[in-house]
Write a protein that holds these residues in place. Structure first.
Motif, mmCIF file in Angstrom:
data_model
loop_
_atom_site.group_PDB
_atom_site.id
_atom_site.type_symbol
_atom_site.label_atom_id
_atom_site.label_comp_id
_atom_site.label_asym_id
_atom_site.label_seq_id
_atom_site.Cartn_x
_atom_site.Cartn_y
_atom_site.Cartn_z
ATOM 1 N N ASP A 19 37.831 44.030 35.538
ATOM 2 C CA ASP A 19 37.172 43.863 36.832
ATOM 3 C C ASP A 19 35.835 44.593 36.931
ATOM 4 O O ASP A 19 34.828 44.000 37.313
ATOM 5 N N LEU A 42 33.667 38.681 44.161
ATOM 6 C CA LEU A 42 34.983 38.495 43.559
ATOM 7 C C LEU A 42 35.677 39.828 43.363
ATOM 8 O O LEU A 42 35.052 40.884 43.368
ATOM 9 N N ASP A 44 39.334 41.653 41.239
ATOM 10 C CA ASP A 44 40.390 41.491 40.236
ATOM 11 C C ASP A 44 39.985 40.465 39.175
ATOM 12 O O ASP A 44 40.753 39.575 38.815
ATOM 13 N N ILE A 45 38.755 40.608 38.674
ATOM 14 C CA ILE A 45 38.247 39.698 37.646
ATOM 15 C C ILE A 45 38.892 40.072 36.311
ATOM 16 O O ILE A 45 38.898 41.240 35.920
ATOM 17 N N GLN A 61 39.474 35.159 37.753
ATOM 18 C CA GLN A 61 40.050 36.242 38.541
ATOM 19 C C GLN A 61 41.542 35.993 38.705
ATOM 20 O O GLN A 61 42.023 34.886 38.453
#
Length: 140
Positions: A19, A42, A44-45, A61
């Motif tokens: 992330d 974004l 929680d990549i 993600q």
């Protein structure tokens, strides 16, 4: 049409995992192509990649997210996988991003700025509709 992210594509691309580094790289890429760094809020990549030769980028993600850009009053959804092609002043052939207009969710296909009006950002949908907003500085 979505591009399949193969091991061959990954082998010729810059690929990052996690992330924190993916958020940093996505903001840097947006800045490099002269678009607002806050366009991809974004979280929680898992993975991101960039093929410099073709301009193809992808972000994966953990799950779909919704984000409200309060300063312009727009709700946007980001799919678990987002793909696009980037070039100076433009992101095109976007897959995985939708915006709500009235009661409909429309697919965002292109995001661009022009040299004549770099303070404006234009969003174009797959239906050919577009909306232009003043560039807003978001805290990052």
């Amino acid at each position: 049409m979505a591009v399949v992210i193969t091991e061959e594509l990954k082998a010729k691309s810059e690929v990052y995992y996690g992330d924190e580094i993916c958020r940093e790289k996505s903001k840097f890429l947006l800045q490099e192509v002269n678009l607002p760094r806050g366009l991809l809020p974004l979280r929680d990549i898992i993975e991101c990649g960039y093929d410099k030769e073709t301009g193809f980028v992808w972000l994966k993600q953990e799950q779909k997210i919704e984000h409200v850009f309060t300063k312009i009053g727009r709700k946007v959804t980001y799919a678990p996988e987002i793909t696009a092609y980037v070039e100076k002043n433009k992101i095109k052939k976007v897959v995985g991003v939708k915006t709500k207009e009235l009661l409909l969710w429309l697919t965002v296909e292109e995001i661009s700025v022009t040299d004549k009006a770099p303070e404006n950002v234009t969003f174009t949908t797959s239906a050919g509709l577009f909306k232009t907003y003043k560039r807003v500085k978001y805290p990052l």
